[in-house]
Design a protein around this motif. Structure first.
Motif, PDB file in Angstrom:
ATOM      1  N   ALA A  37      -4.815  20.698 -16.153  1.00 21.85           N
ATOM      2  CA  ALA A  37      -5.606  19.760 -16.963  1.00 21.85           C
ATOM      3  C   ALA A  37      -5.447  18.317 -16.500  1.00 21.85           C
ATOM      4  N   MET A  38      -4.574  18.086 -15.553  1.00 20.09           N
ATOM      5  CA  MET A  38      -4.310  16.710 -15.118  1.00 20.09           C
ATOM      6  C   MET A  38      -5.408  16.228 -14.167  1.00 20.09           C
ATOM      7  N   PRO A  39      -5.614  14.918 -14.073  1.00 25.76           N
ATOM      8  CA  PRO A  39      -6.682  14.347 -13.248  1.00 25.76           C
ATOM      9  C   PRO A  39      -6.584  14.786 -11.789  1.00 25.76           C
ATOM     10  N   GLY A  40      -7.719  15.180 -11.233  1.00 21.51           N
ATOM     11  CA  GLY A  40      -7.821  15.492  -9.821  1.00 21.51           C
ATOM     12  C   GLY A  40      -7.328  16.857  -9.409  1.00 21.51           C
ATOM     13  N   VAL A  41      -6.769  17.633 -10.331  1.00 26.76           N
ATOM     14  CA  VAL A  41      -6.197  18.931  -9.974  1.00 26.76           C
ATOM     15  C   VAL A  41      -7.301  19.975  -9.857  1.00 26.76           C
ATOM     16  N   ALA A  42      -7.370  20.639  -8.715  1.00 28.74           N
ATOM     17  CA  ALA A  42      -8.381  21.666  -8.492  1.00 28.74           C
ATOM     18  C   ALA A  42      -7.902  23.038  -8.950  1.00 28.74           C
ATOM     19  N   HIS A  44       9.126  29.661  -2.758  1.00 27.53           N
ATOM     20  CA  HIS A  44       7.794  29.209  -3.159  1.00 27.53           C
ATOM     21  C   HIS A  44       7.401  29.830  -4.499  1.00 27.53           C
ATOM     22  N   VAL A  45       7.179  28.991  -5.516  1.00 31.78           N
ATOM     23  CA  VAL A  45       6.809  29.469  -6.853  1.00 31.78           C
ATOM     24  C   VAL A  45       5.324  29.257  -7.113  1.00 31.78           C
ATOM     25  N   ALA A  46       4.785  28.107  -6.714  1.00 33.69           N
ATOM     26  CA  ALA A  46       3.375  27.814  -6.957  1.00 33.69           C
ATOM     27  C   ALA A  46       2.884  26.803  -5.940  1.00 33.69           C
ATOM     28  N   MET A  47       1.554  26.814  -5.716  1.00 32.18           N
ATOM     29  CA  MET A  47       0.909  25.808  -4.878  1.00 32.18           C
ATOM     30  C   MET A  47      -0.080  25.029  -5.736  1.00 32.18           C
ATOM     31  N   VAL A  48       0.139  23.731  -5.841  1.00 33.86           N
ATOM     32  CA  VAL A  48      -0.735  22.841  -6.589  1.00 33.86           C
ATOM     33  C   VAL A  48      -1.679  22.153  -5.608  1.00 33.86           C
ATOM     34  N   VAL A  49      -2.992  22.212  -5.879  1.00 36.87           N
ATOM     35  CA  VAL A  49      -3.995  21.580  -5.021  1.00 36.87           C
ATOM     36  C   VAL A  49      -4.733  20.524  -5.831  1.00 36.87           C
ATOM     37  N   ALA A  50      -4.769  19.298  -5.299  1.00 31.43           N
ATOM     38  CA  ALA A  50      -5.434  18.202  -6.009  1.00 31.43           C
ATOM     39  C   ALA A  50      -6.141  17.299  -5.020  1.00 31.43           C
ATOM     40  N   ASP A  51      -6.939  16.376  -5.568  1.00 35.74           N
ATOM     41  CA  ASP A  51      -7.739  15.489  -4.726  1.00 35.74           C
ATOM     42  C   ASP A  51      -6.883  14.534  -3.917  1.00 35.74           C
ATOM     43  N   THR A  52      -5.753  14.107  -4.448  1.00 35.76           N
ATOM     44  CA  THR A  52      -4.857  13.206  -3.719  1.00 35.76           C
ATOM     45  C   THR A  52      -3.445  13.790  -3.726  1.00 35.76           C
ATOM     46  N   LEU A  53      -2.643  13.307  -2.812  1.00 29.62           N
ATOM     47  CA  LEU A  53      -1.267  13.772  -2.735  1.00 29.62           C
ATOM     48  C   LEU A  53      -0.500  13.369  -3.991  1.00 29.62           C
ATOM     49  N   GLU A  54      -0.710  12.168  -4.471  1.00 26.43           N
ATOM     50  CA  GLU A  54      -0.018  11.707  -5.674  1.00 26.43           C
ATOM     51  C   GLU A  54      -0.371  12.574  -6.880  1.00 26.43           C
ATOM     52  N   GLN A  55      -1.656  12.926  -7.001  1.00 22.76           N
ATOM     53  CA  GLN A  55      -2.071  13.787  -8.115  1.00 22.76           C
ATOM     54  C   GLN A  55      -1.416  15.167  -8.006  1.00 22.76           C
ATOM     55  N   ALA A  56      -1.327  15.679  -6.811  1.00 21.76           N
ATOM     56  CA  ALA A  56      -0.695  16.985  -6.616  1.00 21.76           C
ATOM     57  C   ALA A  56       0.785  16.936  -6.966  1.00 21.76           C
ATOM     58  N   LYS A  57       1.467  15.853  -6.580  1.00 22.16           N
ATOM     59  CA  LYS A  57       2.893  15.719  -6.912  1.00 22.16           C
ATOM     60  C   LYS A  57       3.095  15.630  -8.426  1.00 22.16           C
ATOM     61  N   ASN A  58       2.263  14.846  -9.081  1.00 23.70           N
ATOM     62  CA  ASN A  58       2.390  14.702 -10.531  1.00 23.70           C
ATOM     63  C   ASN A  58       2.162  16.031 -11.233  1.00 23.70           C
ATOM     64  N   ALA A  59       1.173  16.766 -10.779  1.00 20.78           N
ATOM     65  CA  ALA A  59       0.864  18.052 -11.406  1.00 20.78           C
ATOM     66  C   ALA A  59       1.975  19.067 -11.154  1.00 20.78           C
ATOM     67  N   ALA A 101      -8.028  27.744   1.081  1.00 19.75           N
ATOM     68  CA  ALA A 101      -9.201  26.996   1.524  1.00 19.75           C
ATOM     69  C   ALA A 101     -10.499  27.729   1.182  1.00 19.75           C
ATOM     70  N   LYS A 102     -10.500  29.044   1.292  1.00 15.86           N
ATOM     71  CA  LYS A 102     -11.698  29.797   0.917  1.00 15.86           C
ATOM     72  C   LYS A 102     -11.865  29.852  -0.588  1.00 15.86           C
ATOM     73  N   GLN A 103     -10.758  29.973  -1.315  1.00 11.11           N
ATOM     74  CA  GLN A 103     -10.861  30.068  -2.773  1.00 11.11           C
ATOM     75  C   GLN A 103     -11.481  28.804  -3.364  1.00 11.11           C
ATOM     76  N   LEU A 104     -11.151  27.648  -2.778  1.00 11.01           N
ATOM     77  CA  LEU A 104     -11.626  26.374  -3.323  1.00 11.01           C
ATOM     78  C   LEU A 104     -12.743  25.751  -2.486  1.00 11.01           C
TER      79      LEU A 104
END
Length: 790
Positions: free
Chosen positions: A65-70, A118-133, A276-279
């Protein structure tokens, strides 16, 4: 063209400046992190903070639900949709059963097994958004007891259902009965227990990858910092994602160091490619240094007991070795081969030891996976053997030089009792030259001068041999390899006479673009600058097995030479047509084709142009063009060897050990570029000294937490830790490849650790220190001195 002829060609043996260095020194290199693609997002991995725990639940709702998170991907997203990461080498246990091969999911499923898993992979529009998520992903863990020391593995909590006792395999080599009989009749037996400390590779460039997908063509592209892109593609497509190989392109651009840690197929690479294909976007990930510490494959980590049986004169009769090898939490790509095929087969070293028996137990622990690190099994074998040989000398009242010289192999070819057959070498010449270079005759005077200052001085020897090339494929296959170990080379001659070479070998700092260009220029009689080398791209290079095991020149270069053989054959036919002669009468040397007994000649450039502008051309016999491909599968390993001598000075009040002198004489066969070889030896020695004096990966024995998780705790060597290295060479060309080369990239890291520790023990012998394990850091040396006094 045989090896002696090759060694005498122009450009061979010349210290040509590295062609690739201009772009590196001016900021023109392109590493994976320099690549940015359209529609690119960024990935951050949520990693386990626990060494061993059941995953009760993962809540990604807040993160998504956080900004920029795909998207936040977890093990549930990939479960049942793909295979796990494969192991590339099957080991069969002594009872005939295959090794235990637990699943290795790309994202944890039900359980985490080491800190950094490896527990999860977070994908977001920016690196900072991905780190926060990633911080917002909530994981509920049920923490389990952990086992990190290989000596505790058998009684630790099981990591995998497939290995309830944490045991992966028991492997052995040699005739145990004959070895036992030799020990029963020996005049003297020397015993030694030792630990080969775990290391964390630290390439200048951390691992990085970018996965992308093209819906229009249904094709994937992976940019990755990797040493062998074709193998990466093969493993990922055939064993994990189930994709057609031609639909996946792997590009490894400039790579800032690898040393083995970038050989493997890692979970991140698969996650990014699949995601990459999923998104429907490109996804980029670059490791931070603390991630590299916990997630890159580690090296070494052996605990061994060794024994040598000798006659009354110190001649070796038999050797017995048992090793417990730590594989970490999962089987990495080549992990199972390291403490077996690449270790046990090297235990003969340079010595005529008639019988050897080695037994290896491999164990799972709650630590990062362990795999090849510069030398890969050969440093572990050399460290054990050379420590043992020096101990034998001390026990028998012989010097470190004498015990070695009286046991050196002198007749070649030589069949060892541990499978390998050495084709050539001159171990006495290497030793003699090293002793002169090290000024061994002046050592006693230097020792007295140190003692006058209150210091202890010692000298240590290491006479090593390694096996490079890792071939032939049929033998490797019989020993458990799940891939071929050949190499491919394509030589494309252009109409102007310039040349592009496509090689399956891959450079990560070794200077391939220069060395391979020298080989081609020497053979064709053209300028080095007229040759370009292309590597690291499965979309451009026909195939290849990458770079590791000091195989690039001896295997990759030989493939190029075979392609050049084909070029020469066709070029002679073209030249013969131009000169109205039989191709059997045409000779080629120094860039010119001549007809025997005449003054007729044409240049290589004329032939190249004729091949592409075939106005005067035997079209009824030859196709236009001058482009040939060859695959080379060696008939044997190559066997570099030599002697390294280290001299240390120790302050007993502080434990500080200073390397005062280090001399190395190596036999690499024919050398193409001595400047590049010297750089490789310098780098290898530096890494070996790092292990011997400073580096040691430590996990907390109770919790499994990595205690050396940064450069604040894991000590890397610096320039002022080294003296000026003195190098020398002996040349006995390899007898079975067209270059006569043997390989040089790993020698320094193989030979230097035992030389350093033998020197430390020599220095401390007078204060009662008889044994010592790496690293010889000041605190550990001081404690050893105090314990000996007590």
């Amino acid at each position: 063209m045989g090896a002696p002829d090759f060694a005498s060609l122009p450009h061979i043996g010349e210290a040509v400046r590295r062609k690739e260095d201009y772009r590196f020194l001016t900021g023109g290199g392109q590493y994976t992190d320099d690549v940015n693609l359209a529609n690119q997002r960024y990935a951050v991995f949520v990693r386990s903070p626990h060494a061993h725990a059941a995953i009760k639940s993962i809540d990604v709702s807040k993160a998504e639900a956080m900004p920029g998170v795909a998207k936040v991907f977890t093990g549930k997203d990939v479960e049942g949709k793909m295979g796990g990461l494969p192991c590339g080498w099957l080991i069969t246990s002594t009872d005939g059963t295959p090794m235990k091969e637990p699943p290795h999911p790309i994202l944890a499923q039900g359980k985490v097994r080491y800190v950094g898993d490896h527990v999860a992979m977070v994908v977001a529009d920016t690196l900072e958004q991905a780190k926060n998520a990633a911080e917002a992903v909530e994981v509920d863990y049920d923490v389990l007891s952990a086992v990190v020391d290989v000596r505790d593995a058998a009684k630790g909590t099981a990591l995998h259902e497939a290995a309830p006792d944490n045991h992966c395999y028991k492997w052995a080599l040699g005739d145990k009965a004959q070895v036992d009989a030799a020990f029963a009749n020996a005049a003297h037996v020397t015993k030694l227990d030792l630990v080969n400390n775990r290391l964390i590779p630290n390439a200048m460039e951390p691992r990085a990858a970018i996965g992308s997908y093209n819906r229009a063509s249904d094709e994937y592209t992976l940019y990755v910092s990797n040493q062998n892109p074709h193998v990466e593609r093969l493993l990922m497509t055939a064993f994990v994602l189930g994709l057609p190989e031609h639909k996946v392109r792997v590009i490894a651009p400039d790579v800032g160091g690898g040393f083995g840690s970038k050989i493997y197929l890692y979970a991140e690479d698969v996650c990014l490619t699949w995601g990459a294909k999923q998104l429907n976007c490109a996804i980029k990930w670059t490791a931070e240094r603390n991630e590299s510490f916990v997630s890159d494959a580690h090296g070494r980590d052996h605990v061994s007991h060794a024994e040598m049986a000798m006659d009354k004169d110190g001649k070796f009769l038999a050797m017995r070795v048992h090793t417990d090898a730590n594989l970490g939490a999962y089987l990495s790509t080549f992990s199972t081969a390291i403490p077996t095929i690449l270790y046990g087969t090297l235990l003969a070293g340079q010595y005529t030891c008639p019988q050897i028996y080695v037994e290896v137990d491999a164990w799972f622990t709650n630590t990062a996976p362990v795999d090849a690190y510069r030398g890969a099994g050969r440093p572990e074998a050399t460290y054990l053997l050379e420590r043992l040989v020096s101990r034998c000398g001390w026990d028998m009242g012989l010097s470190q030089a004498d015990i070695r010289k009286r046991n050196f192999i002198t007749q070649f070819p030589y069949q060892t009792p541990v499978a390998l057959q050495y084709d050539t070498g001159d171990f006495h010449a290497c030793m003699d030259k090293a002793q002169v270079l090290a000024d061994v005759d002046g050592f006693d005077a230097r020792r007295k001068a140190s003692e006058a200052k209150g210091f202890k001085r010692g000298i240590g020897y290491s006479s090593y041999i390694e096996a490079c090339g890792l071939a032939p494929s049929n033998i490797a296959g019989a020993l458990g390899a799940r891939a071929g170990l050949f190499e491919c080379g394509e030589v494309r001659v252009h109409p102007t006479g310039s040349v592009t070479v496509f090689t399956g070998s891959h450079s990560h700092g070794q200077g391939h673009e220069t060395t391979f260009a020298q080989v081609v220029a020497a053979r064709l009689g053209i300028a080095v600058d007229a040759v370009d080398i292309v590597h690291g791209d499965t979309g451009r290079v026909p195939f290849g097995m990458g770079t590791y095991g000091s195989r690039s020149l001896s295997v990759g270069g030989s493939a190029i030479m075979k392609a050049l053989d084909k070029i020469e054959v066709k070029a002679k036919k073209i030249a013969a047509h131009l000169m109205e002669a039989s191709d059997a009468d045409v000779e080629f040397a120094n860039g010119e084709f001549t007809v025997k007994g005449t003054d007729k000649k044409v240049t290589f450039g004329q032939v190249a142009l004729t091949a592409y502008v075939p106005h005067n051309y035997p079209l009824d016999k030859l196709e236009p063009g001058l482009d040939e491909t060859a695959f080379y599968d060696p008939t044997n390993f190559t066997y570099p060897g030599g002697t390294h001598i280290c001299e240390v000075e120790i302050d007993p009040e502080t434990g500080v050990t200073r390397i005062d002198r280090f001399s190395a004489v190596d036999d690499f066969g024919n050398i193409v570029n001595p400047m590049i070889v010297e750089g490789q030896v310098h780098g290898g020695i530096a890494q070996g000294i790092g292990q011997a004096l400073l580096e040691r990966c430590v996990y907390d024995r109770e919790t499994g937490q990595l205690l050396t998780g940064s450069f604040m705790d894991y000590t890397m060597p610096r320039a002022d830790d080294f003296p000026e290295f003195k190098l020398g060479h002996v040349c006995t060309p390899c007898t079975h490849n067209p270059l006569g080369s043997k390989g040089c990239g790993e020698a320094g890291a193989i030979a230097s650790p035992p030389a350093v520790i033998n020197a430390v023990l020599d220095a401390l012998h007078g204060v009662g220190v008889k044994d010592f394990d790496m690293p010889a850091s000041p605190g550990r040396v001081w404690e050893a001195i105090q314990s000996a006094k007590a």
